[in-house]
Design an enzyme around this catalytic site. Structure first.
Site, PDB file in Angstrom:
ATOM      1  N   GLU A 193      58.067  30.319  14.633  1.00 24.87           N
ATOM      2  CA  GLU A 193      57.714  31.377  13.679  1.00 24.87           C
ATOM      3  C   GLU A 193      57.828  32.752  14.313  1.00 24.87           C
ATOM      4  O   GLU A 193      58.277  33.704  13.678  1.00 24.87           O
ATOM      5  CB  GLU A 193      56.272  31.183  13.188  1.00 24.87           C
ATOM      6  N   THR A 241      61.159  38.381   5.911  1.00 28.71           N
ATOM      7  CA  THR A 241      59.765  38.352   6.369  1.00 28.71           C
ATOM      8  C   THR A 241      59.447  39.544   7.275  1.00 28.71           C
ATOM      9  O   THR A 241      58.381  40.143   7.173  1.00 28.71           O
ATOM     10  CB  THR A 241      59.483  37.039   7.126  1.00 28.71           C
TER      11      THR A 241
END
Lengths: 292, 292
Positions: B120, B171
């Protein structure tokens, strides 16, 4: 008719302005009679015995909300010390609003709470509901919103050790030290703790409840008004508490854990060591306001 | 050996960076074999088939955390569209970490999650856990803290309508628009909504869940990256949704309500009307990662 409204622990860990819990003791009691104006007599802890008393403010507010003439005579037995952090003004406001409601035959929760919030506004400049609402409903309450009134209730039975030192942290001062903006990461941390605390309360997992008695939104700023905080907290943890924090905006503090009599005593002694007299006791989640 | 990791709805209403829910479809699948280095082959949605693939980053991270030599060969069947807001990088990272764990015989949840968070971090610059963690555990998860890892799980079964338009909200961009500080009143509002949502989820009260699908911490800032948001939301509400908001950092959106097929269709059509092609489907809370 007699109305009883319990003391409350507002803010309750990470639940600033949102979480509150009624406790069994102490509480305020009002004996009420119909009257052609608003009068009050006070016994117990010293608070104004005139129109500035929040019970009167709240009772008047209910009459006004309903467009009613007349008034009430109230005899307030003030069991909660003012400026204690235990929802003293919230309980008196609520008792006044409920007393007026009984005289007027009103049963609408939202109206009663709205009137009581006027008492809170008079006391602290802010009509926050996290004392009035748990004092009314009992148990542990989560205020989703005030307007419209949306409250969730958790029917937990939680024992707490409470300590109340003979010092004051005025609510209005405690509001002034809060910043308008807070770090996003603190907002997220509180959200994480508060959401987790809701589950822990549902499961009556006191170890987790204790661990989550922390706050990043108000406590870091208010601690400067409570120079005793760290010492008392440490004493409680050393005596076996799972967690300890301030009640409302202080000075009262409360702890969760196993040997709460010892924890309460340790907190009281920590205050005494700093030259501050303090009462301490063990109580638990209380019922809401009642009338008989 | 095969590993499956489901897509997830992170942020989930007021639970920015804290709440996440696994959904039944779509998901990423990895077939894994022990190997002397790290290699990956990809089918399905297009993602890098080299060391920059987050499944490889996470697998490598687990080897490194354990001080192990060697590697894994993975065949990734990429079922979740990248940059969809449905936890694509989270699911691939987790699948990579679990694949490596299976090869190494590791069963420690915290280690696996820690390795997946490295994936991530590579994908978004921030090792947030609100996709990886629900993808691992399944159900609805609340992250109390990442370090130490403390996660609470709600075993809800919630149906959702999902719409995924053919546009992207990266993101990293979605993180950049967030302010460092937020108004205290917004932090309190989110806390109130999030805490109430936890109870509503426990009670599977979908009307209240829908009402609470709002956010003051991230959405107000991110909406400018999603100019379609209000129209799609309105379409969902008009079709009978109780609530609708963005999934993760978008562009996917999800809704809760009764007639979810119609709600999904209405959201899809709202995108089409703006000239944006969109897929839509109905799914529900999913199980966590599995291996066989």
């Amino acid at each position: 008719m007699k109305v009883y409204a319990p003391a409350t622990i507002a803010n309750f860990g990470p639940g600033f302005d949102v979480f509150g819990m009624a406790i069994e003791k102490p509480g305020d009691e009002v004996v009420v009679k119909e009257c052609d104006n608003f009068r009050i007599e006070v016994i117990g802890h010293k608070v104004p015995a005139d129109g500035s008393n929040v019970a009167v403010v709240a009772a008047k507010a209910l009459f006004k909300l309903l467009g009613e003439e007349g008034g009430v005579y109230m005899k307030l037995k003030k069991g909660i010390r003012p400026k204690s952090g235990l929802g003293s003004s919230g309980a008196s406001s609520l008792a006044g609003a409920v007393a007026a409601a009984k005289v007027l035959g009103v049963e609408d929760d939202e109206l009663i709470i709205r009137a009581a919030l006027e008492g809170e506004r008079a006391a602290s400049g802010s009509p926050h509901g996290d004392n009035v609402i748990p004092s009314y409903y009992g148990g542990f309450t989560i205020i989703e919103s005030i307007s419209p009134l949306r409250v969730h209730r958790i029917d937990v039975e939680l024992k707490v050790a409470v300590v109340l030192p003979e010092v004051e942290v005025p609510t209005s001062e405690a509001r002034k030290v809060l910043p308008e903006k807070v770090p996003l990461k603190d907002a997220v941390k509180n959200l994480a703790m508060a959401s987790s605390l809701v589950l822990a309360l549902r499961e009556e997992d006191i170890e987790t409840i204790g661990r989550l008695l922390d706050d990043r939104l108000a406590l870091p700023y208010r601690k400067k008004l409570m120079p005793w905080f760290d010492k008392v907290r440490e004493a409680a943890l050393n005596a076996g508490a799972y967690g300890v924090t301030v009640s409302g905006s202080g000075p009262a503090m409360f702890a969760v854990g196993e040997n709460l009599r010892e924890v309460a005593k340790a907190m009281g002694e920590a205050f005494e060591e700093m030259g501050i007299r303090a009462e301490y006791w063990v109580t638990k989640t209380g019922r809401g306001a009642k009338w008989f």
